[in-house]
Design an enzyme around this catalytic site. Structure first.
Site, mmCIF file in Angstrom:
data_model
loop_
_atom_site.group_PDB
_atom_site.id
_atom_site.type_symbol
_atom_site.label_atom_id
_atom_site.label_comp_id
_atom_site.label_asym_id
_atom_site.label_seq_id
_atom_site.Cartn_x
_atom_site.Cartn_y
_atom_site.Cartn_z
ATOM 1 N N GLY A 36 5.493 7.347 -3.069
ATOM 2 C CA GLY A 36 4.997 6.284 -2.174
ATOM 3 C C GLY A 36 4.405 5.147 -2.988
ATOM 4 C CG HIS A 37 0.815 5.773 -5.243
ATOM 5 N ND1 HIS A 37 0.610 7.130 -5.308
ATOM 6 C CD2 HIS A 37 -0.247 5.256 -4.582
ATOM 7 C CE1 HIS A 37 -0.544 7.428 -4.714
ATOM 8 N NE2 HIS A 37 -1.078 6.316 -4.257
ATOM 9 C CG MET A 185 5.858 11.338 -0.324
ATOM 10 S SD MET A 185 6.655 10.870 -1.856
ATOM 11 C CE MET A 185 8.211 11.687 -1.618
ATOM 12 N NE ARG A 188 -8.086 12.999 1.237
ATOM 13 C CZ ARG A 188 -8.388 11.704 1.340
ATOM 14 N NH1 ARG A 188 -7.459 10.841 1.719
ATOM 15 N NH2 ARG A 188 -9.595 11.274 1.058
HETATM 16 P P1 AMP Z 1 -4.053 5.611 -2.297
HETATM 17 O O1 AMP Z 1 -3.837 5.928 -3.739
HETATM 18 O O2 AMP Z 1 -3.866 6.769 -1.383
HETATM 19 O O3 AMP Z 1 -5.330 4.848 -2.050
HETATM 20 O O4 AMP Z 1 -2.885 4.617 -1.896
HETATM 21 C C1 AMP Z 1 -2.647 3.430 -2.612
HETATM 22 C C2 AMP Z 1 -1.637 2.617 -1.865
HETATM 23 O O5 AMP Z 1 -0.419 3.360 -1.730
HETATM 24 C C3 AMP Z 1 -2.095 2.275 -0.434
HETATM 25 O O6 AMP Z 1 -1.715 0.946 -0.130
HETATM 26 C C4 AMP Z 1 -1.343 3.280 0.392
HETATM 27 O O7 AMP Z 1 -1.113 2.859 1.726
HETATM 28 C C5 AMP Z 1 -0.041 3.388 -0.374
HETATM 29 N N1 AMP Z 1 0.641 4.640 -0.038
HETATM 30 C C6 AMP Z 1 0.087 5.877 0.004
HETATM 31 N N2 AMP Z 1 1.007 6.777 0.419
HETATM 32 C C7 AMP Z 1 2.144 6.089 0.654
HETATM 33 C C8 AMP Z 1 3.445 6.474 1.128
HETATM 34 N N3 AMP Z 1 3.754 7.722 1.439
HETATM 35 N N4 AMP Z 1 4.386 5.503 1.239
HETATM 36 C C9 AMP Z 1 4.084 4.201 0.935
HETATM 37 N N5 AMP Z 1 2.889 3.792 0.499
HETATM 38 C C10 AMP Z 1 1.912 4.724 0.360
#
Ligand code: AMP
Length: 300
Positions: A36-37, A185, A188
């Site tokens: 996702g990232h 994704m 967690r």
């Molecule tokens: P996080 O590391 O969870 O704070 O997420 C960092 C960025 O990645 C945020 O903008 C999230 O929305 C994005 N993100 C997290 N999971 C996904 C995913 N499965 N698909 C697309 N973007 C994601």
């Protein structure tokens, strides 16, 4: 790829980037990176600027008793992924370097958009997100910021903050990347045990059932959400927290589904809290202010 841990170091590096006439594309993350990232990074790389990815597990967005201590961290693995993905700069500051405002300090309090869903279940969470994003945007001064649709309320909060406070940047929102069984994704997901991992797929299945119900012409939010609820209730190991049809911009609850409405969900799967959402596409736009026969009044 440059790995930078300090604010002055980052500002100096990005000063050189801008001196060469390049823009800055920014992907803020909390690490434990996954595909996702990487999709956000790919979107950033498709633009002309230098790609900066931050990894900072923001203590300010975790409440007491939440999973800050157990949030997955994998600095070495993350840096390898970022280098392989063609990132220009990894910004990996310590808590001391970011210096979140202490008690009595200045924070950014989002408006009504933060009063429901995540804001209601995690008091202070969205204020913590808005405050750290303000700090990161001021440190990085990006031209574009890449966010995932998966955290839809975070997107709404940041969009409104950027508009209200005149941040000179553009928000680019990227679609949710999912596992084969539909599970969104998430960092967690690493904390799910095998039974939890199997159970977690029910979230995406529930959202799809709701989406199909709307596509078949159901405009009542209660009925559409009910289709999802039927999947979730009684599912062993899954404890529903909220399931709501909301406006994607304001997060105001909607009693009737209209084009663009979001169905948002949060649930505990064992000890792991997961969120997801789906955009609802009604069969045809409901006629303005006139409820469909037998479907009740639109009170939204
Ligand atoms: P996080 O590391 O969870 O704070 O997420 C960092 C960025 O990645 C945020 O903008 C999230 O929305 C994005 N993100 C997290 N999971 C996904 C995913 N499965 N698909 C697309 N973007 C994601």
């Amino acid at each position: 790829m440059q790995v930078i841990e300090t604010v002055p170091g980052l500002r100096a590096a990005l000063g050189r980037v801008r001196g060469r006439g390049m823009g800055v594309e920014f992907v803020p993350t909390m690490g434990a990176l996954h595909a996702g990232h990487l999709s956000l990074i790919d979107a950033a790389r498709s633009r002309a600027g230098a790609v900066v990815v931050s990894i900072f597990v923001n203590p300010g967005q975790f409440g007491p008793g939440e999973d800050f201590a157990s949030y997955p961290r994998d600095r070495a693995g993350d840096l390898k992924m970022l280098a392989a993905a063609g990132v220009d700069v990894a910004f990996v500051p310590s808590d001391a370097e970011i210096q979140l405002p202490g008690a009595g300090g200045t924070t950014v309090r989002p408006g009504a958009v933060s009063g429901v869903c995540e804001g209601a279940w995690r008091p202070g969470h969205l204020e913590g997100v808005a405050t750290v994003c303000t700090k990161l945007f001021n440190i990085v001064a990006p031209d574009r910021v890449y966010l995932g649709e998966k955290d839809a309320q975070q997107v709404a909060v940041i969009r409104q903050m950027v508009a209200d406070l005149n941040f000179p940047l553009e928000i680019v929102v990227c679609p949710t990347v999912r596992e084969e069984d539909g599970l969104a994704m998430s960092s967690r997901n690493r904390r799910l045990d095998p039974a939890g991992r199997r159970a977690a797929a029910v979230l995406a299945a529930a959202l799809q059932a709701a989406r199909q119900t709307a596509e078949r012409g159901e405009y009542s939010s209660a009925a559409v959400a009910g289709a999802a609820r039927a999947h979730l209730e009684g599912c062993p190991g899954v404890q529903l927290q909220y399931l709501e049809v909301v406006d994607p911009g304001t997060f105001a609850r909607r009693d009737r589904v209209s084009a663009g409405s979001l169905l948002v969900v949060a649930a505990l799967v064992g000890p792991v809290r997961l969120i997801d959402n789906v955009q609802l596409v009604p069969a045809a736009a409901p006629s303005l202010g006139v409820p469909a026969a037998g479907k009740g009044k639109d009170e939204s």
